[in-house]
Write an enzyme that holds these catalytic residues in place. Sequence first.
Site, PDB file in Angstrom:
ATOM      1  N   TYR A  29      -3.570  14.000   3.214  1.00 11.89           N
ATOM      2  CA  TYR A  29      -2.502  14.152   4.221  1.00 11.89           C
ATOM      3  C   TYR A  29      -2.198  15.624   4.483  1.00 11.89           C
ATOM      4  O   TYR A  29      -1.488  15.943   5.438  1.00 11.89           O
ATOM      5  CB  TYR A  29      -1.181  13.500   3.769  1.00 11.89           C
ATOM      6  CG  TYR A  29      -1.233  12.043   3.391  1.00 11.89           C
ATOM      7  CD1 TYR A  29      -2.321  11.234   3.720  1.00 11.89           C
ATOM      8  CD2 TYR A  29      -0.167  11.460   2.705  1.00 11.89           C
ATOM      9  CE1 TYR A  29      -2.344   9.903   3.349  1.00 11.89           C
ATOM     10  CE2 TYR A  29      -0.187  10.129   2.346  1.00 11.89           C
ATOM     11  CZ  TYR A  29      -1.280   9.351   2.659  1.00 11.89           C
ATOM     12  OH  TYR A  29      -1.294   8.035   2.289  1.00 11.89           O
ATOM     13  N   HIS A  76      -6.685   6.739  -4.439  1.00 14.34           N
ATOM     14  CA  HIS A  76      -6.364   6.451  -3.028  1.00 14.34           C
ATOM     15  C   HIS A  76      -7.125   5.223  -2.502  1.00 14.34           C
ATOM     16  O   HIS A  76      -6.554   4.363  -1.840  1.00 14.34           O
ATOM     17  CB  HIS A  76      -6.661   7.681  -2.166  1.00 14.34           C
ATOM     18  CG  HIS A  76      -5.833   7.749  -0.921  1.00 14.34           C
ATOM     19  ND1 HIS A  76      -5.596   8.908  -0.242  1.00 14.34           N
ATOM     20  CD2 HIS A  76      -5.180   6.784  -0.219  1.00 14.34           C
ATOM     21  CE1 HIS A  76      -4.834   8.651   0.811  1.00 14.34           C
ATOM     22  NE2 HIS A  76      -4.569   7.372   0.843  1.00 14.34           N
TER      23      HIS A  76
HETATM   24  N1  LIG Z   1      -2.346   4.543  -0.008  1.00 19.07           N
HETATM   25  C1  LIG Z   1      -2.755   4.467   1.239  1.00 19.07           C
HETATM   26  O1  LIG Z   1      -3.950   4.198   1.512  1.00 19.07           O
HETATM   27  C2  LIG Z   1      -1.780   4.697   2.365  1.00 19.07           C
HETATM   28  C3  LIG Z   1      -2.154   4.412   3.688  1.00 19.07           C
HETATM   29  C4  LIG Z   1      -1.218   4.623   4.701  1.00 19.07           C
HETATM   30  C5  LIG Z   1       0.042   5.099   4.410  1.00 19.07           C
HETATM   31  N2  LIG Z   1       0.375   5.411   3.116  1.00 19.07           N
HETATM   32  C6  LIG Z   1       1.731   5.971   2.786  1.00 19.07           C
HETATM   33  O2  LIG Z   1       2.734   5.121   3.335  1.00 19.07           O
HETATM   34  C7  LIG Z   1       3.572   5.859   4.209  1.00 19.07           C
HETATM   35  C8  LIG Z   1       4.123   4.992   5.327  1.00 19.07           C
HETATM   36  O3  LIG Z   1       3.094   4.353   6.050  1.00 19.07           O
HETATM   37  P1  LIG Z   1       2.863   4.532   7.623  1.00 19.07           P
HETATM   38  O4  LIG Z   1       3.303   5.862   8.052  1.00 19.07           O
HETATM   39  O5  LIG Z   1       1.462   4.127   7.874  1.00 19.07           O
HETATM   40  O6  LIG Z   1       3.758   3.367   8.264  1.00 19.07           O
HETATM   41  P2  LIG Z   1       5.311   2.972   8.410  1.00 19.07           P
HETATM   42  O7  LIG Z   1       6.158   3.704   7.439  1.00 19.07           O
HETATM   43  O8  LIG Z   1       5.329   1.485   8.404  1.00 19.07           O
HETATM   44  O9  LIG Z   1       5.659   3.407   9.888  1.00 19.07           O
HETATM   45  C9  LIG Z   1       5.879   4.709  10.299  1.00 19.07           C
HETATM   46  C10 LIG Z   1       6.153   4.657  11.797  1.00 19.07           C
HETATM   47  O10 LIG Z   1       7.342   3.905  12.038  1.00 19.07           O
HETATM   48  C11 LIG Z   1       8.300   4.699  12.732  1.00 19.07           C
HETATM   49  N3  LIG Z   1       9.627   4.409  12.175  1.00 19.07           N
HETATM   50  C12 LIG Z   1      10.126   4.798  10.958  1.00 19.07           C
HETATM   51  N4  LIG Z   1      11.372   4.339  10.804  1.00 19.07           N
HETATM   52  C13 LIG Z   1      11.676   3.641  11.921  1.00 19.07           C
HETATM   53  C14 LIG Z   1      12.837   2.941  12.349  1.00 19.07           C
HETATM   54  N5  LIG Z   1      13.919   2.849  11.594  1.00 19.07           N
HETATM   55  N6  LIG Z   1      12.799   2.339  13.569  1.00 19.07           N
HETATM   56  C15 LIG Z   1      11.701   2.403  14.349  1.00 19.07           C
HETATM   57  N7  LIG Z   1      10.573   3.070  14.010  1.00 19.07           N
HETATM   58  C16 LIG Z   1      10.565   3.682  12.793  1.00 19.07           C
HETATM   59  C17 LIG Z   1       7.888   6.151  12.500  1.00 19.07           C
HETATM   60  O11 LIG Z   1       8.249   6.942  13.604  1.00 19.07           O
HETATM   61  P3  LIG Z   1       9.141   8.298  13.413  1.00 19.07           P
HETATM   62  O12 LIG Z   1       8.404   9.184  12.467  1.00 19.07           O
HETATM   63  O13 LIG Z   1       9.203   8.825  14.809  1.00 19.07           O
HETATM   64  O14 LIG Z   1      10.470   7.844  12.895  1.00 19.07           O
HETATM   65  C18 LIG Z   1       6.371   6.036  12.396  1.00 19.07           C
HETATM   66  O15 LIG Z   1       5.775   6.029  13.682  1.00 19.07           O
HETATM   67  C19 LIG Z   1       2.678   7.012   4.687  1.00 19.07           C
HETATM   68  O16 LIG Z   1       3.430   8.093   5.219  1.00 19.07           O
HETATM   69  C20 LIG Z   1       1.953   7.361   3.399  1.00 19.07           C
HETATM   70  O17 LIG Z   1       2.777   8.159   2.564  1.00 19.07           O
HETATM   71  C21 LIG Z   1      -0.509   5.193   2.093  1.00 19.07           C
END
Ligand SMILES: NC(=O)c1ccc[n+]([C@@H]2O[C@H](COP(=O)([O-])OP(=O)(O)OC[C@H]3O[C@@H](n4cnc5c(N)ncnc54)[C@H](OP(=O)(O)O)[C@@H]3O)[C@@H](O)[C@H]2O)c1
Length: 281
Positions: free
Chosen positions: A49, A113
């Site tokens: 990241y 990961h």
């Molecule tokens: N281990 C792995 O393979 C893996 C893979 C993917 C992700 N991850 C981790 O998991 C974290 C989260 O996953 P993700 O970013 O894929 O998905 P997520 O948290 O489900 O969704 C993030 C998205 O939702 C929006 N959002 C956040 N809060 C909101 C709310 N209250 N209302 C409406 N929209 C909202 C954000 O926009 P805004 O930013 O504009 O608020 C962003 O576009 C990552 O940042 C990472 O640290 C791990």
Amino acid sequence: MESVILNNGCRMPKVMLGSFQMDDPAVMDDIVATAVKEGVFGFDTSPSYKTEGMLASSVLKQIKEGNAKRSDFFIDTKIDSWQMIAKKGDIRPYVMAALDKTGLEYWDMLLIHWPQPENFAATYLTMEKLYEEGIVKNIGVCNFSVRHFEEIEKAGAHIVPMVAQNEIHPLNTEPELTEYCRKHNIVIQAYSPLCRMIYKMKNNALINILAEKYGKSPAQIILRWHVQQGFVPIVKTSSSKRVIENTDIFSFELSKEDQEAVSKLDEHFKIFLESRCCPGY
Ligand SMILES: NC(=O)c1ccc[n+]([C@@H]2O[C@H](COP(=O)([O-])OP(=O)(O)OC[C@H]3O[C@@H](n4cnc5c(N)ncnc54)[C@H](OP(=O)(O)O)[C@@H]3O)[C@@H](O)[C@H]2O)c1
């Protein structure tokens, strides 16, 4: 923030903040400062990241300003596939270099990961040593299926991972994995817990009916569902207002019927496909 207790007795916050696709240090400073003010101390990063340094710098600023101590924070990082491949699982140099560079002293959680086919078992055995030396406080895995847990055990692993981090949300509930984890006392960190609020999640009829019924936002309903399932959502936002919204989920409870209705939305819909992120498996 309430916490869960891991299988080694360590505490981990019940909601954590992600950092994937964050690239602005000023935004990160704002998110971490807001989180600390709200009593939110769990964060997730990874070398891929490119946020390890930025997150650490925001965390250290909060410590320097006297707003928090290092021990208040719970910070996940990961070992990426290219690191496992380059060192055939002997990933210690990467962990030490990242600690040196960030100045964080230790990682609260080190995760594999992706189960990179040839090297994930050897990587896990190295992680056990880092755990026993106290360089990392907890170890865990991401994107594992049950067969991957069985494989590390066959390879001689003697420490049950404290955490499994997988893509879980109402559209993908992973019953087989979650049952395995409950049986083995492994806490699930749910990534992409809002299914990134893509159209079909944001506009889901049931989620919106429940939002109306409980007087909460759709995101709060989904995150509350996670907590009641026993999952720790890792939710990403670049908005400090949403940090407050996404973590203000402890003053209400979904009824058993509503909780079960959300679980029934499962349609095995995933944003991250193994074939793309872990080629060859
Ligand atoms: N281990 C792995 O393979 C893996 C893979 C993917 C992700 N991850 C981790 O998991 C974290 C989260 O996953 P993700 O970013 O894929 O998905 P997520 O948290 O489900 O969704 C993030 C998205 O939702 C929006 N959002 C956040 N809060 C909101 C709310 N209250 N209302 C409406 N929209 C909202 C954000 O926009 P805004 O930013 O504009 O608020 C962003 O576009 C990552 O940042 C990472 O640290 C791990």
